[in-house]
Design a protein around this motif. Structure first.
Motif, PDB file in Angstrom:
ATOM      1  N   VAL A  18      35.388  43.641  46.365  1.00  0.00           N
ATOM      2  CA  VAL A  18      35.683  42.740  47.491  1.00  0.00           C
ATOM      3  C   VAL A  18      34.601  42.861  48.572  1.00  0.00           C
ATOM      4  N   ALA A  19      34.134  44.069  48.813  1.00  0.00           N
ATOM      5  CA  ALA A  19      33.129  44.279  49.860  1.00  0.00           C
ATOM      6  C   ALA A  19      31.754  43.737  49.460  1.00  0.00           C
ATOM      7  N   ASN A  20      31.410  43.829  48.171  1.00  0.00           N
ATOM      8  CA  ASN A  20      30.058  43.468  47.744  1.00  0.00           C
ATOM      9  C   ASN A  20      29.937  42.061  47.158  1.00  0.00           C
ATOM     10  N   ALA A  21      31.034  41.491  46.711  1.00  0.00           N
ATOM     11  CA  ALA A  21      30.976  40.159  46.110  1.00  0.00           C
ATOM     12  C   ALA A  21      30.822  39.100  47.196  1.00  0.00           C
ATOM     13  N   PRO A  22      30.125  38.011  46.861  1.00  0.00           N
ATOM     14  CA  PRO A  22      30.038  36.906  47.833  1.00  0.00           C
ATOM     15  C   PRO A  22      31.442  36.380  48.155  1.00  0.00           C
ATOM     16  N   GLU A  23      31.602  35.888  49.367  1.00  0.00           N
ATOM     17  CA  GLU A  23      32.916  35.419  49.817  1.00  0.00           C
ATOM     18  C   GLU A  23      33.483  34.341  48.886  1.00  0.00           C
ATOM     19  N   LYS A  24      32.615  33.453  48.380  1.00  0.00           N
ATOM     20  CA  LYS A  24      33.083  32.388  47.487  1.00  0.00           C
ATOM     21  C   LYS A  24      33.657  32.966  46.198  1.00  0.00           C
ATOM     22  N   VAL A  25      33.064  34.035  45.691  1.00  0.00           N
ATOM     23  CA  VAL A  25      33.551  34.663  44.464  1.00  0.00           C
ATOM     24  C   VAL A  25      34.929  35.267  44.708  1.00  0.00           C
ATOM     25  N   VAL A  26      35.089  35.939  45.834  1.00  0.00           N
ATOM     26  CA  VAL A  26      36.388  36.529  46.173  1.00  0.00           C
ATOM     27  C   VAL A  26      37.440  35.430  46.326  1.00  0.00           C
ATOM     28  N   GLU A  27      37.071  34.333  46.971  1.00  0.00           N
ATOM     29  CA  GLU A  27      38.004  33.208  47.140  1.00  0.00           C
ATOM     30  C   GLU A  27      38.404  32.627  45.787  1.00  0.00           C
ATOM     31  N   MET A  28      37.438  32.506  44.862  1.00  0.00           N
ATOM     32  CA  MET A  28      37.742  31.981  43.531  1.00  0.00           C
ATOM     33  C   MET A  28      38.708  32.914  42.793  1.00  0.00           C
ATOM     34  N   GLU A  29      38.504  34.218  42.933  1.00  0.00           N
ATOM     35  CA  GLU A  29      39.394  35.182  42.274  1.00  0.00           C
ATOM     36  C   GLU A  29      40.807  35.094  42.853  1.00  0.00           C
ATOM     37  N   LYS A  30      40.905  34.901  44.167  1.00  0.00           N
ATOM     38  CA  LYS A  30      42.226  34.760  44.793  1.00  0.00           C
ATOM     39  C   LYS A  30      42.919  33.494  44.306  1.00  0.00           C
ATOM     40  N   LYS A  31      42.140  32.419  44.110  1.00  0.00           N
ATOM     41  CA  LYS A  31      42.710  31.174  43.599  1.00  0.00           C
ATOM     42  C   LYS A  31      43.187  31.376  42.164  1.00  0.00           C
ATOM     43  N   LYS A  32      42.391  32.076  41.359  1.00  0.00           N
ATOM     44  CA  LYS A  32      42.791  32.373  39.977  1.00  0.00           C
ATOM     45  C   LYS A  32      44.100  33.152  39.962  1.00  0.00           C
ATOM     46  N   LEU A  33      44.214  34.107  40.881  1.00  0.00           N
ATOM     47  CA  LEU A  33      45.423  34.921  40.971  1.00  0.00           C
ATOM     48  C   LEU A  33      46.634  34.042  41.281  1.00  0.00           C
ATOM     49  N   ALA A  34      46.496  33.176  42.264  1.00  0.00           N
ATOM     50  CA  ALA A  34      47.599  32.300  42.650  1.00  0.00           C
ATOM     51  C   ALA A  34      47.963  31.345  41.507  1.00  0.00           C
ATOM     52  N   ASP A  35      46.956  30.807  40.826  1.00  0.00           N
ATOM     53  CA  ASP A  35      47.206  29.901  39.712  1.00  0.00           C
ATOM     54  C   ASP A  35      47.929  30.613  38.574  1.00  0.00           C
ATOM     55  N   ALA A  36      47.490  31.828  38.258  1.00  0.00           N
ATOM     56  CA  ALA A  36      48.118  32.594  37.185  1.00  0.00           C
ATOM     57  C   ALA A  36      49.567  32.920  37.535  1.00  0.00           C
ATOM     58  N   GLU A  37      49.828  33.298  38.779  1.00  0.00           N
ATOM     59  CA  GLU A  37      51.202  33.594  39.206  1.00  0.00           C
ATOM     60  C   GLU A  37      52.084  32.352  39.082  1.00  0.00           C
TER      61      GLU A  37
END
Length: 52
Positions: A18-37
């Motif tokens: 989370v600290a080293n990844a670009p903000e867009k990558v973290v946002e995409m992962e959060k979206k993936k998480l929400a979609d999977a849930e």
């Protein structure tokens, strides 16, 4: 689907990722998480309806 959710959760719980990844990558992962849930919730409801 549950395995995918676990993988994304592990990434987001990794402070270094989370600290080293670009903000867009973290946002995409959060979206993936929400979609999977959401998909898991729909599948769970469908299973309950089938069992009746």
């Amino acid at each position: 689907m549950q395995g995918f959710l676990n993988g994304v959760s592990k990434k987001l719980s990794n402070e270094k990722f989370v600290a080293n990844a670009p903000e867009k990558v973290v946002e995409m992962e959060k979206k993936k998480l929400a979609d999977a849930e959401a998909k898991i919730q729909v599948l769970t409801e469908s299973i309950k309806n089938l069992k009746g």
